[in-house]
Design a protein around this motif. Sequence first.
Motif, PDB file in Angstrom:
ATOM      1  N   LEU A 133       1.324 -10.727  -3.023  1.00  0.00           N
ATOM      2  CA  LEU A 133       0.531  -9.618  -3.108  1.00  0.00           C
ATOM      3  C   LEU A 133       0.280  -9.257  -4.283  1.00  0.00           C
ATOM      4  O   LEU A 133       0.984  -8.815  -5.031  1.00  0.00           O
ATOM      5  CB  LEU A 133       0.763  -8.592  -1.952  1.00  0.00           C
ATOM      6  N   THR A 144      -1.278   2.151   2.761  1.00  0.00           N
ATOM      7  CA  THR A 144      -0.403   2.884   3.950  1.00  0.00           C
ATOM      8  C   THR A 144      -1.204   4.269   4.162  1.00  0.00           C
ATOM      9  O   THR A 144      -1.846   4.941   3.319  1.00  0.00           O
ATOM     10  CB  THR A 144       0.913   3.229   3.382  1.00  0.00           C
ATOM     11  N   ALA A 191      -4.268  -5.508   2.470  1.00  0.00           N
ATOM     12  CA  ALA A 191      -3.002  -5.639   3.252  1.00  0.00           C
ATOM     13  C   ALA A 191      -2.215  -4.290   3.163  1.00  0.00           C
ATOM     14  O   ALA A 191      -2.535  -3.302   2.416  1.00  0.00           O
ATOM     15  CB  ALA A 191      -2.079  -6.665   2.301  1.00  0.00           C
ATOM     16  N   THR A 192      -1.790  -3.938   4.357  1.00  0.00           N
ATOM     17  CA  THR A 192      -0.957  -2.565   4.430  1.00  0.00           C
ATOM     18  C   THR A 192       0.536  -2.793   4.088  1.00  0.00           C
ATOM     19  O   THR A 192       1.188  -3.942   4.182  1.00  0.00           O
ATOM     20  CB  THR A 192      -1.130  -2.130   5.911  1.00  0.00           C
ATOM     21  N   LEU A 193       1.309  -1.657   4.267  1.00  0.00           N
ATOM     22  CA  LEU A 193       2.699  -1.642   3.808  1.00  0.00           C
ATOM     23  C   LEU A 193       3.494  -2.201   5.026  1.00  0.00           C
ATOM     24  O   LEU A 193       4.422  -2.672   4.795  1.00  0.00           O
ATOM     25  CB  LEU A 193       2.801  -0.059   3.764  1.00  0.00           C
ATOM     26  N   THR A 199      -3.953   3.728  -1.733  1.00  0.00           N
ATOM     27  CA  THR A 199      -3.518   2.492  -2.620  1.00  0.00           C
ATOM     28  C   THR A 199      -2.096   2.654  -3.227  1.00  0.00           C
ATOM     29  O   THR A 199      -2.138   3.577  -3.968  1.00  0.00           O
ATOM     30  CB  THR A 199      -4.729   2.021  -3.245  1.00  0.00           C
ATOM     31  N   ASP A 210       6.335 -10.079   0.007  1.00  0.00           N
ATOM     32  CA  ASP A 210       5.530  -9.297  -0.936  1.00  0.00           C
ATOM     33  C   ASP A 210       5.153  -9.940  -2.079  1.00  0.00           C
ATOM     34  O   ASP A 210       4.316  -9.314  -2.806  1.00  0.00           O
ATOM     35  CB  ASP A 210       6.124  -7.857  -1.046  1.00  0.00           C
ATOM     36  N   THR A 228      -7.707  -9.081  -1.699  1.00  0.00           N
ATOM     37  CA  THR A 228      -8.540  -8.391  -0.865  1.00  0.00           C
ATOM     38  C   THR A 228      -9.530  -9.236  -0.423  1.00  0.00           C
ATOM     39  O   THR A 228     -10.028 -10.208  -1.497  1.00  0.00           O
ATOM     40  CB  THR A 228      -8.995  -7.043  -1.284  1.00  0.00           C
ATOM     41  N   HIS A 269       2.692  -4.917   6.581  1.00  0.00           N
ATOM     42  CA  HIS A 269       2.415  -6.389   6.785  1.00  0.00           C
ATOM     43  C   HIS A 269       1.412  -6.533   7.650  1.00  0.00           C
ATOM     44  O   HIS A 269       1.415  -7.615   8.679  1.00  0.00           O
ATOM     45  CB  HIS A 269       3.736  -6.857   7.072  1.00  0.00           C
ATOM     46  N   ARG A 325      -1.469  -2.928  -1.877  1.00  0.00           N
ATOM     47  CA  ARG A 325      -1.366  -2.686  -0.579  1.00  0.00           C
ATOM     48  C   ARG A 325      -1.853  -0.916  -0.258  1.00  0.00           C
ATOM     49  O   ARG A 325      -1.897  -0.314  -1.069  1.00  0.00           O
ATOM     50  CB  ARG A 325      -0.031  -2.839   0.158  1.00  0.00           C
ATOM     51  N   TRP A 369      -3.237  -5.728   8.169  1.00  0.00           N
ATOM     52  CA  TRP A 369      -4.592  -5.736   7.398  1.00  0.00           C
ATOM     53  C   TRP A 369      -5.282  -4.401   7.875  1.00  0.00           C
ATOM     54  O   TRP A 369      -5.319  -3.917   9.146  1.00  0.00           O
ATOM     55  CB  TRP A 369      -5.229  -6.872   7.517  1.00  0.00           C
TER      56      TRP A 369
END
Length: 126
Positions: free
Chosen positions: A7, A63, A28-30, A56, A4, A12, A32, A61, A34
Amino acid sequence: MGADEGLSRLDTTMFTCPYCGLPQERVATLGHDWALLEPDMHPLAHMVPAEHRWITLSDGRVTVYGVCPPVVEQRCRIEHRLACPGQELPDLWPWLTTLRGENARAAERRGDPEPSQPGEEWPDVG
């Protein structure tokens, strides 16, 4: 931190949607992965179904924010596919979709009845 570390809020990328040609933001998501989100749209979280709310995080990232009920002033992001005019909306509220189907069948059973006409005389209501 490991994977991480690289990031940041700047990680983005904008992509063009193949269905409508409008921009969608790859974030990017929590987990790992997209998410392709609608750019510059931050609705109140309580207006979006729980499984479609993206928040955000401080590192940029996102979630899914499934808290119910959400904090009143919480803002979220939504996936571009929910706003895309070139794609069919997913079934966000299954009970409402079922109700619409039942109402469509009820309307078909009724046919096209003539609207009721008032009588020639007004009733005596005293």
